[in-house]
Design an enzyme around this catalytic site. Structure first.
Site, PDB file in Angstrom:
ATOM      1  N   ASP A 344       0.825  -1.191   0.000  1.00  0.00           N
ATOM      2  CA  ASP A 344       0.000   0.000   0.000  1.00  0.00           C
ATOM      3  C   ASP A 344       0.859   1.240   0.000  1.00  0.00           C
ATOM      4  OD1 ASP A 344       0.690  -0.084   2.944  1.00  0.00           O
ATOM      5  OD2 ASP A 344      -0.432   1.772   2.792  1.00  0.00           O
ATOM      6  N   THR A 345       0.509   2.199  -0.836  1.00  0.00           N
ATOM      7  CA  THR A 345       1.089   3.530  -0.799  1.00  0.00           C
ATOM      8  C   THR A 345       0.127   4.472  -1.505  1.00  0.00           C
ATOM      9  OG1 THR A 345       2.263   3.204  -2.894  1.00  0.00           O
ATOM     10  CG2 THR A 345       3.474   2.695  -0.895  1.00  0.00           C
ATOM     11  N   ALA A 346       0.358   5.757  -1.330  1.00  0.00           N
ATOM     12  CA  ALA A 346      -0.382   6.769  -2.076  1.00  0.00           C
ATOM     13  C   ALA A 346       0.631   7.774  -2.590  1.00  0.00           C
ATOM     14  CB  ALA A 346      -1.417   7.455  -1.187  1.00  0.00           C
ATOM     15  N   TYR A 424       0.837   2.436  -5.891  1.00  0.00           N
ATOM     16  CA  TYR A 424       0.636   2.362  -4.461  1.00  0.00           C
ATOM     17  C   TYR A 424       0.374   0.943  -4.008  1.00  0.00           C
ATOM     18  CZ  TYR A 424      -4.445   2.003  -5.022  1.00  0.00           C
ATOM     19  OH  TYR A 424      -5.704   1.595  -5.349  1.00  0.00           O
TER      20      TYR A 424
END
Length: 530
Positions: A344-346, A424
């Protein structure tokens, strides 16, 4: 395809959520600069995209200063509890660090410190003003996006199994649906404390006390001293030259250097002569990725604990050596077993009319992080301690970070063409997605929207898998996948626009000053410019 890529002269904002893009645009219209907008966007993403980022996560900022031309970066990755050591979990009868929960070696959040430091050095608008949109979206609510709904469904067991998460994401006893209002009053209260108390409120003040008290009561290990002792750092980006462009990345504890290694190998071939959707292309990408990931897995750690031979790894002569190893073998998949990485990332990017550019990425490591919220803080904690070396204490959880504390490719800056691209979903995929986008622009002559929309691949291993898999986004690629399988690749054809390919955002600044921006059609993002 329908090209919705905006082109502007003054500013551009692109994020994985349309509301966050609107926040960044609004801050610029209020007289803020790219740094102000980036902080406001980052805070807003923690509210409207809570499955991917938030107050409990980390952040990395790669910055181009318009006035001086300087390219610098801020490493906002937090460290593990000082009390963790090699025997901590063995003494509890555990053979491995848990993936979720308060005992998943959650780390000190670094994102608030990163906001404060970037704002203190470069910001124009008042601090309180930058966090106001995030606070209001948390208080008044924001509609559940399609992407958030998909991840809620995937993680329903985690959500329903933890009271603070269930109260927010399933207030009526069922998961919120797409378009329903997501209200986060506890998170709003925490943001308000940071608005009025600044950085200190989070690391030494009331919020720090509430966070650490709840964590310790629930059996976790982070203590007030861990929060009080946290400091991110300004760092010098690493770089290489590719096709006449200077490409910059975050240094370790980020895995950004692995993407630069890939470019150093690919520079030895006329990539534009290889059809972009051919089996030859995907085979080449897989083998280049394996070479870079082999060294990433061998060396990547917190540089405070061990020297990383970046001069060697990023040298053109070493790129020659790795390329020769690839060329000496027939078109047959070479063996490699990658580490399993979080997912997960943004990522977002902002460019303003003063020539300032900010590329930043933030993470909770896993979707919904540790799936743990301390007390009534509304702040999801970031996990990632599974990557702590067995003998090292108080290590940054970004050594193998997707964001940095785990493997994360990090933001990317290419001089003249400011190309920021990052996924992400999945730490393994981030440098590969950057590679896809950069080569799409620099080798295949595509605009940034076309490059982001290209069929993508992801090579690597995710949790629970015994071996590496080459996932190919199947848009008329049946024959391609069959050929790759004949060459020994463990191929998995995925649906067109599959979410496993993650999301990218991108901005390109041409030499004539025109700015184009793009958001990934696989997600909820939007590019806004004028």
């Amino acid at each position: 395809m329908l090209n919705q890529m905006p082109i502007s002269r003054e500013v551009m904002v692109t994020t994985p959520h349309y509301l966050a893009s609107a926040v960044g645009s609004s801050i610029l219209q209020q007289g803020g600069n790219a740094y102000d907008a980036a902080i406001a966007v980052s805070a807003a993403l923690g509210v409207v995209y809570p499955h991917m980022t938030g107050l409990g996560g980390d952040a990395f900022f790669l910055i181009h200063d318009g006035a001086s031309g300087e390219i610098t970066a801020y490493n906002g990755s937090g460290r593990s509890a000082a009390g963790i050591h090699a025997e901590t979990f063995k003494a509890m009868g555990m053979s491995a660090i848990p993936q979720r929960g308060v005992l998943s070696a959650i780390t000190v959040p670094g994102v608030v410190d990163a906001w404060w430091e970037v704002w203190s050095r470069y910001g124009k608008l008042p601090w309180e003003q930058l966090l106001e949109p995030a606070a209001q979206y948390a208080e008044k609510g924001c509609p559940v996006s399609r992407n958030l709904r998909l991840w809620m469904e995937r993680d329903e067991d985690f959500i329903m199994g933890h009271t603070p998460l269930r109260a927010v994401f399933a207030p009526l006893g069922r998961l919120l649906q797409e378009g329903e209002l997501l209200i986060q009053p506890d998170l709003a209260a925490s943001i308000r404390l940071i608005q009025t108390g600044g950085r200190d409120a989070f690391y030494t003040g009331e919020l720090a006390d509430r966070l650490t008290s709840a964590i310790r009561e629930d059996g976790g290990m982070l203590a007030p001293a861990d929060f009080a002792g946290h400091r991110g750092e300004w760092v010098k980006p690493v770089s290489t030259e590719y096709r006449g462009y200077e490409v910059h990345q975050m240094p370790p504890n980020s895995q950004g250097f692995s993407m630069l290694m890939m470019l150093n190998m690919l520079e030895h071939t006329d990539l534009s002569s290889v059809a972009r959707t051919s089996p030859e292309f995907y085979h080449l990408m897989a083998e280049v990725v394996k070479k870079a990931f082999r060294d990433r897995d061998r060396y990547l750690t917190d540089p405070d604990f061990r020297d990383i031979p970046l001069d060697l790894l990023l040298s053109k002569s070493y790129g020659d050596q790795l390329w020769n190893e690839i060329q000496s073998a027939p078109p047959v998949a070479q063996p490699f077993l990658s580490k399993t990485i979080g997912q997960d990332t943004a990522y977002a990017a902002v460019v303003d009319s003063e020539g300032n550019a900010v590329s930043f990425i933030q993470s909770l490591y896993f979707d919904f992080g540790a799936a743990y919220v301390p007390g009534d803080t509304g702040s999801l904690c970031r996990t990632g301690g599974r990557f702590l070396p067995r003998s090292e204490r108080c290590q940054r959880a970004g050594t193998e970070q997707t964001l940095i504390p785990h493997p994360h490719a990090g933001p990317c800056y290419t001089r003249w063409q400011t190309i920021y691209a990052c996924r992400y979903t999945g730490g393994e995929g981030q440098p590969q997605t950057q590679l896809s986008v950069l080569t799409g622009v620099l080798d295949y002559g595509l605009n940034i929207q076309e490059a982001i929309s290209l069929p993508r691949w992801v090579y690597g291993r995710t949790w629970g898998e015994e071996g590496d898999t080459m996932r190919v986004e199947n848009r008329y690629h049946d024959d391609v996948c069959a050929t790759l399988a004949q060459w020994g690749h463990n191929v998995e054809a995925r649906a067109p626009w599959d979410g496993i390919m993650g999301q990218s955002q991108g901005i390109v600044i041409r030499e004539d000053g025109m700015i184009s921006g793009a958001a990934d059609p696989r997600g909820d993002g939007m590019a806004i410019g004028w």
